[in-house]
Structure formats: C-alpha cells, structure tokens
Write a protein that holds these residues in place. Structure first.
Motif, PDB file in Angstrom:
ATOM      1  N   ALA A   1      -6.739   2.234   5.142  1.00 32.30           N
ATOM      2  CA  ALA A   1      -6.958   0.839   5.512  1.00 32.30           C
ATOM      3  C   ALA A   1      -8.441   0.489   5.520  1.00 32.30           C
ATOM      4  CB  ALA A   1      -6.351   0.562   6.888  1.00 32.30           C
TER       5      ALA A   1
ATOM      6  N   TYR B   1      -1.888   0.745  13.493  1.00 38.27           N
ATOM      7  CA  TYR B   1      -2.114  -0.021  12.263  1.00 38.27           C
ATOM      8  C   TYR B   1      -2.253  -1.513  12.534  1.00 38.27           C
ATOM      9  CZ  TYR B   1      -1.706  -1.872   7.590  1.00 38.27           C
ATOM     10  OH  TYR B   1      -1.951  -2.550   6.422  1.00 38.27           O
ATOM     11  N   VAL B   2      -1.398  -2.064  13.394  1.00 33.78           N
ATOM     12  CA  VAL B   2      -1.515  -3.477  13.723  1.00 33.78           C
ATOM     13  C   VAL B   2      -2.873  -3.765  14.361  1.00 33.78           C
ATOM     14  CG1 VAL B   2      -0.608  -5.315  15.217  1.00 33.78           C
ATOM     15  CG2 VAL B   2       0.966  -3.883  13.900  1.00 33.78           C
TER      16      VAL B   2
ATOM     17  N   GLU C   1      -5.533  -3.947  11.679  1.00 34.58           N
ATOM     18  CA  GLU C   1      -5.526  -5.200  10.919  1.00 34.58           C
ATOM     19  C   GLU C   1      -6.121  -6.344  11.718  1.00 34.58           C
ATOM     20  OE1 GLU C   1      -4.899  -5.933   7.876  1.00 34.58           O
ATOM     21  OE2 GLU C   1      -4.237  -3.960   7.208  1.00 34.58           O
TER      22      GLU C   1
ATOM     23  N   ARG D   1     -10.379  -4.316  10.833  1.00 35.04           N
ATOM     24  CA  ARG D   1     -10.666  -4.895   9.518  1.00 35.04           C
ATOM     25  C   ARG D   1     -11.691  -6.040   9.614  1.00 35.04           C
ATOM     26  NH1 ARG D   1      -8.210  -5.264   4.356  1.00 35.04           N
ATOM     27  NH2 ARG D   1      -8.684  -7.250   3.334  1.00 35.04           N
TER      28      ARG D   1
ATOM     29  N   ARG E   1      -7.411 -11.520   7.465  1.00 32.17           N
ATOM     30  CA  ARG E   1      -6.291 -11.602   6.541  1.00 32.17           C
ATOM     31  C   ARG E   1      -5.824 -13.056   6.465  1.00 32.17           C
ATOM     32  NH1 ARG E   1      -5.121  -7.268   3.140  1.00 32.17           N
ATOM     33  NH2 ARG E   1      -4.749  -5.335   4.320  1.00 32.17           N
TER      34      ARG E   1
ATOM     35  N   THR F   1      -3.327 -16.197   6.570  1.00 33.33           N
ATOM     36  CA  THR F   1      -2.108 -16.512   7.322  1.00 33.33           C
ATOM     37  C   THR F   1      -1.417 -17.701   6.676  1.00 33.33           C
ATOM     38  OG1 THR F   1      -3.269 -17.987   8.847  1.00 33.33           O
ATOM     39  CG2 THR F   1      -3.109 -15.660   9.482  1.00 33.33           C
TER      40      THR F   1
ATOM     41  N   ARG G   1       6.914  -6.555  12.102  1.00 34.55           N
ATOM     42  CA  ARG G   1       6.792  -6.314  10.684  1.00 34.55           C
ATOM     43  C   ARG G   1       7.804  -7.146   9.909  1.00 34.55           C
ATOM     44  NH1 ARG G   1       5.938  -4.081  14.841  1.00 34.55           N
ATOM     45  NH2 ARG G   1       7.600  -2.543  14.727  1.00 34.55           N
TER      46      ARG G   1
ATOM     47  N   ASP H   1       5.078  -6.242   4.274  1.00 35.92           N
ATOM     48  CA  ASP H   1       3.857  -6.788   3.678  1.00 35.92           C
ATOM     49  C   ASP H   1       3.329  -7.974   4.484  1.00 35.92           C
ATOM     50  OD1 ASP H   1       5.596  -8.846   3.079  1.00 35.92           O
ATOM     51  OD2 ASP H   1       5.566  -8.534   0.911  1.00 35.92           O
TER      52      ASP H   1
ATOM     53  N   LEU I   1       2.976  -9.594   8.889  1.00 39.89           N
ATOM     54  CA  LEU I   1       3.222  -9.522  10.326  1.00 39.89           C
ATOM     55  C   LEU I   1       3.724 -10.878  10.801  1.00 39.89           C
ATOM     56  CD1 LEU I   1       0.013  -7.624  11.561  1.00 39.89           C
ATOM     57  CD2 LEU I   1       2.306  -6.677  11.168  1.00 39.89           C
TER      58      LEU I   1
ATOM     59  N   LEU J   1      -0.361  -9.209   4.638  1.00 45.47           N
ATOM     60  CA  LEU J   1      -1.065  -7.926   4.561  1.00 45.47           C
ATOM     61  C   LEU J   1      -1.386  -7.496   3.129  1.00 45.47           C
ATOM     62  CD1 LEU J   1       0.933  -5.893   7.240  1.00 45.47           C
ATOM     63  CD2 LEU J   1      -1.175  -7.217   7.533  1.00 45.47           C
TER      64      LEU J   1
END
Length: 440
Positions: free
Chosen positions: A242, A344-345, A348, A352, A366, A368, A390, A416, A418, A439
């Motif tokens: 990531a 992981y969430v 992100e 990130r 990311r 939206t 997810r 792919d 959230l 994602l």
C-alpha cells in the motif's frame, strides 16, 4: 482540533476520524526538494516550472521516408505522366548538411532527417518508383551515382502540397514555452519530455521513505511452517504494498516479538532511512500491547511536539490508533491496530494521505462518490461510530463484500471500495444512497 496541541485531550477522549486526520495532516510537512537525475525522479513531484530551452523539433524534418522536392516540379504528376526528377543526394537523420534541391531535382530523405535547403515538401517513397523506373514501391532503394555526381532519377506519381510530410520546427513545443508546471508528477511521458528538451536533472520533492513493521510474537513469515498458536504476518506485506501504491519507497521490517526494548531498538535503528514509520499491532489495551509500552515514553517532549499519543477513534474498524513523532528529526510515526482489516482501512484513511503530503502532492485523498447500496438486508452500525465496510463498486452501485469483522482478509481482497456509514446512522437500508471511498 488540530496540531500537537490536540494531543493533550487525554486517554479517555474519543477522537473523530476527521480530527485525527486533521492532526496528522497539520503536523506532517512536505519533504525538502532535492535535485535528482531523470531516471531517479520517476514518481516524484516537480517543485518548479520547467521552461523549454530549445524548440521541438529543433528544425524542419521529414515525417516519412521519401524524396524532398519542390512543389512546382511535381505539380500534376500521375501514374500515367510521372514527374521525373534528378536525385542529387541522400539525407539521413542526424546528418549535419544536406544537398541543395534545385529545379528538377530531388533528395532522398529518411524519417527525422532535416529538410534540405530548397525543398518545399516530402513525397513518400510509396508515391514513387524508388528510383528504379519500375512504378510505385514500398521501400527505399539504393541509388547509383552517375558520372556527373547525380544519383540517378526518380519517377514521382503523385503531386504534393507545400509542407506535405514536413514536421515544422517548434510544432511540438517552442523555446520559452512552459514544458511542465510545478506540482506535476513525473511519469514516463514527463521523463521523456524532460530528456527531449535536454534536461539531465530536475528539482523535485523525493518519494517518501516509509518503514513498515508488524508486532506480535504469534507472527510467522510466509513460507515458514506455522507453530501452535501462530498466524502468518500479512499486515506488513499489505502495508508495504500500500505504501508503494501511494508513491513511497517502502521498507518492510520483519515482525518484531512482543518485547518493548526490542521494538524500541528496532524502530530507532530504522530511523536513518525513514521519513515515516508505520507500525501495526500492539496499540489496544491488552497486557502485551508493546507498541504503547515501547513508544509512549519515546521522543523529545518539547515545544516541537515530540512523542507518540495513543488514542481512541469513533470509527469501526480501527478504534485504537497512535500518532506522533520520534527521534532527533521528529520522524512521524503512525501506529495502527493489528487486525488486518483495521490495519488496511486505517492505512487508507490516515497513512496514505500522510505519504502523499510528504511527497508534496495536492490531492492526498482517495476519490469518493455516492452510490446506491445493493444488499440483501440492511447494514447495521454502532451508534456514534463511523463504519467502513468493504464493497465492490460498479456503475453507481456498491455491493457489500463479507461482514464487518476486522479479521476478514479474504473479503478485503475482493473489495475495491469502502462503504461509509456515518456516525449518526445505526442502519442503512438497501437502495439507500451512501458515500463510497474508491480504492482502485
């Protein structure tokens, strides 16, 4: 709330997702610019406008293999009545000088070669007999020079307009034009343009160096046999990937056992190559949450805001989080929870954007969108928590994948997007429009 001052809120304070992110982005600063060789600058962000020093192309040149001619000499040419011209020489790409094209003359020319003086157009070789008197051909033929110094004759079967098949000097970019503006991410086409205008180096913000490590004595490495009570370390692999996907130069450290001194020493050893440190695991309230034990007292607690603050967020998954700085350079550190989906969430949402801020990017989040929820039943969510589920997104519709469990790695691998359930909602019915974080 924002910046280091917010870290005095206390252990019982429940942070919102937005406040935690604001604290991170209010603390992290873009890396200082450096001069890099072109091949080392890929993926970096320009910090200054780049001006074209020399036009592209720098001279009129041919876009075809063929013959450079005067327009009047080929006017009215046809298959039945070809124009017959004397070939007075060849010109290839990179050739410094070219023969002059006078009335009734032609010069054989290769793609990219400079247009000879006197020539007004290029006739493609397919419109000629290739200089052999045999009718139209599809390839260049060698000429034999005559005793007078000519290269024989060529029959041309089609007329050409002025500047036909000629790339004009500066038709791509002109000297003095802005080639690239500050803030541009240097991908392959941009690297190619910089090379084409003669730039060997460029001033950029470097790609952030991110060190990722997992904690937990239960972690085994993929490829090893699992012992009793062990699981494979997936978090460090997922977060390493990531971080690279976010544009960082990533370093993965093997899983560190549940020992505070070992963890503290490992992190300190990694600071030499880190612009950002990301840990996963050990930030909850368990007896072996060594990240909190190792880092809660580490850092320079001074006006610069050193030290790590461990906090609870009003979100699911990912309630326990840590953020602060460590070491003499106040290297930012984000401590994420250990469950794979939580980890992981959290990456992100928080890591990130921090990486992209360090890189000097303007758009750090990311994308939206809004989408219609396609589900068999209503989604439930705890009151006062922002939940991230997810899902898969397509054509304005989002479909949940798996459940809400923070251990469901397989479901995460098939998602792919959230699905965001706001703090105020405890359920979301099928057909409802929801916010979606994309994602892919």
């Amino acid at each position: 709330m924002s910046s280091a001052a917010t870290r005095t809120a206390g252990q019982d304070h429940l942070w919102s997702v937005d406040d935690h992110l604001e604290d991170i982005l209010g603390t992290v600063r873009p890396l200082e610019p450096i001069e890099l060789q072109l091949l080392d600058a890929q993926g970096c962000v320009l910090v200054e406008d780049v001006t074209v020093p020399v036009s592209l192309p720098p001279f009129d040149n041919s876009s075809m293999d063929g013959y450079a001619v005067r327009v009047a000499d080929v006017a009215g040419a046809s298959e039945e009545y070809p124009a017959v011209l004397t070939v007075v020489g060849d010109v290839a790409a990179g050739q410094a000088e070219a023969p002059y094209v006078g009335p009734g003359q032609a010069v054989r020319i290769m793609t990219g070669a400079p247009l000879p003086p006197g020539a007004e157009a290029v006739v493609p070789v397919e419109w000629t007999d290739g200089g052999l008197g045999e009718g139209p051909v599809t390839g260049m033929r060698a000429h034999s020079a005559s005793p007078e110094g000519a290269f024989g004759q060529v029959h041309i079967h089609r007329a050409a307009e002025a500047r036909a098949h000629v790339r004009a000097a500066g038709s791509d970019v002109k000297a003095g034009d802005r080639a690239l503006e500050a803030g541009t991410i240097l991908g392959p086409p941009q690297i190619g343009l910089l090379a084409a205008i003669g730039r060997a180096t460029v001033r950029v913000r470097p790609r952030p160096r991110v060190v990722v490590l997992s904690t937990g004595s239960e972690l085994a490495q993929p490829g090893e046999a699992l012992g009793t009570g062990q699981i494979y370390d997936s978090n460090s692999f997922a977060l390493y990937a990531a971080a690279r996907d976010a544009g960082a130069i990533a370093y993965r450290v093997g899983a560190v056992a549940d020992d505070a001194e070992t963890l503290r020493a490992t992190i300190e050893d990694q600071l030499i190559r880190a612009d950002l440190v990301v840990t996963t695991g050990g930030v909850s309230v368990g007896a072996y949450d060594v990240v909190k034990e190792a880092l809660s007292s580490v850092g320079d607690e001074d006006e610069a805001g050193g030290g790590i603050d461990f906090r609870k967020l009003a979100m699911q998954p990912g309630k326990p989080q840590g953020f602060g700085s460590i070491g003499p350079d106040h290297t930012p550190l984000l401590a994420l929870p250990g469950n794979p989906v939580s980890s992981y969430v959290s990456f992100e949402l928080f890591v990130r954007p921090a990486i992209r801020t360090l890189a000097g990017l303007k758009d750090v989040h990311r994308p939206t969108t809004r989408a219609t929820l396609a589900a068999d039943k209503a989604l439930t969510s705890p009151q006062g928590r922002r939940q991230f589920l997810r899902g898969t997104y397509a054509d304005g519709t989002v479909t949940p994948v798996g459940g809400a469990g923070s251990h469901l790695v397989a479901a995460l691998a098939h998602a792919d997007a959230l699905i965001v359930v706001p703090e105020s909602a405890t359920s979301v019915e099928p057909g409802t429009e929801v916010e979606v974080v994309l994602l892919g």
